[in-house]
Design an enzyme around this catalytic site. Structure first.
Site, mmCIF file in Angstrom:
data_model
loop_
_atom_site.group_PDB
_atom_site.id
_atom_site.type_symbol
_atom_site.label_atom_id
_atom_site.label_comp_id
_atom_site.label_asym_id
_atom_site.label_seq_id
_atom_site.Cartn_x
_atom_site.Cartn_y
_atom_site.Cartn_z
ATOM 1 N N GLU A 47 0.842 -1.202 0.000
ATOM 2 C CA GLU A 47 0.000 0.000 0.000
ATOM 3 C C GLU A 47 0.873 1.247 0.000
ATOM 4 O O GLU A 47 1.582 1.522 0.963
ATOM 5 C CB GLU A 47 -0.911 0.027 1.232
ATOM 6 C CG GLU A 47 -1.747 1.301 1.317
ATOM 7 C CD GLU A 47 -2.476 1.461 2.640
ATOM 8 O OE1 GLU A 47 -2.844 2.615 2.973
ATOM 9 O OE2 GLU A 47 -2.672 0.453 3.347
ATOM 10 N N ARG A 51 0.440 10.447 0.125
ATOM 11 C CA ARG A 51 0.761 11.525 1.055
ATOM 12 C C ARG A 51 1.991 12.325 0.642
ATOM 13 O O ARG A 51 2.370 13.273 1.327
ATOM 14 C CB ARG A 51 1.003 10.961 2.464
ATOM 15 C CG ARG A 51 -0.159 10.186 3.040
ATOM 16 C CD ARG A 51 0.160 9.673 4.429
ATOM 17 N NE ARG A 51 -0.795 8.683 4.882
ATOM 18 C CZ ARG A 51 -0.702 8.017 6.019
ATOM 19 N NH1 ARG A 51 0.336 8.246 6.817
ATOM 20 N NH2 ARG A 51 -1.611 7.133 6.357
ATOM 21 N N LYS A 134 -11.468 -1.960 6.082
ATOM 22 C CA LYS A 134 -10.308 -1.552 6.873
ATOM 23 C C LYS A 134 -10.808 -1.013 8.216
ATOM 24 O O LYS A 134 -11.715 -0.173 8.244
ATOM 25 C CB LYS A 134 -9.538 -0.466 6.122
ATOM 26 C CG LYS A 134 -8.440 0.228 6.919
ATOM 27 C CD LYS A 134 -7.809 1.332 6.084
ATOM 28 C CE LYS A 134 -6.799 2.146 6.881
ATOM 29 N NZ LYS A 134 -6.129 3.168 6.048
#
Length: 217
Positions: A47, A51, A134
């Site tokens: 993943e 950001r 999640k």
């Protein structure tokens, strides 16, 4: 892609290894060797969080690494979904879920791990068809005990908990019947990435890949 289709693909990806590395890539040149180290260590699902300015470039590079299944994390908007899919992401991860984000993933055919932290959020996603979610932020939301409690009345949903998980508490989550895998950053520490210590990262990945887990079928 229907939510049910997304859930099936998300479950398949989560079953690849006990840990999905959560990666914040600062330098695009680190992406490919980092992915190779993690995949060689037994962690193929990766993943990359959106950001940093180089996140999409990193996804493109990691998508070329044999054996890897790269996804995009921190999906917040439909634009994020489109950009991630175009860069080669094969799955997405979001901290929460909005109607627009879910619709974008359905339209783009990007399997999503939508974030939920409460029973109400879990139920809302389940109502739409998302049976793999999640749990975030895991530790701040009550940790493994809270996730176990949610699983009692809602056994249909399985999770990838993320947030505050590391070597000291990862076993608490992987022992739960409603946990497929966990997300964590400890397998790729910033200092080792900065030092290009790919051998050290591969060693950490091997240890994580060997963690026992209880998979509920």
């Amino acid at each position: 892609m229907t939510p049910a289709d997304q859930a099936r693909e998300a479950a398949r990806i989560c079953a690849l290894a006990p840990v999905v590395p959560v990666l914040v890539i600062e330098r695009a040149d680190d992406a490919a060797p980092l992915a190779r180290a993690l995949v060689a260590g037994g962690l193929p699902a990766l993943e990359v969080t959106l950001r940093t300015p180089v996140a999409l470039e990193a996804i493109r590079a990691m998508a070329e690494v044999a054996g890897g299944v790269v996804g995009a994390g921190t999906l917040l908007t439909p634009a994020d979904v489109k950009a991630a899919k175009a860069a080669g992401a094969r799955f997405g991860v979001s901290p929460g879920a909005t109607d627009r984000l879910l619709a974008a993933c359905e339209d783009e055919g990007l399997p999503l791990l939508p974030g939920a932290a409460t029973a109400t959020e879990v139920m809302a996603l389940l109502e739409r068809g998302y049976t793999v979610q999640k749990f975030f932020p895991a530790e701040a939301s009550g940790g493994a005990a809270a996730l176990s409690a949610i699983g009692a009345p809602i056994p249909q949903v399985r999770f990838c908990p993320t947030g505050g998980i590391g070597p000291k508490n990862v076993g608490d989550y992987l022992s739960l019947g409603n946990v497929l895998c966990v997300g964590g950053s400890w397998v790729a520490p910033k200092d080792r990435v900065a030092a290009a210590d790919w051998t050290g990262i591969e060693t950490l990945a091997r240890a994580a890949a060997a963690l026992p887990r209880r998979l509920r079928r």
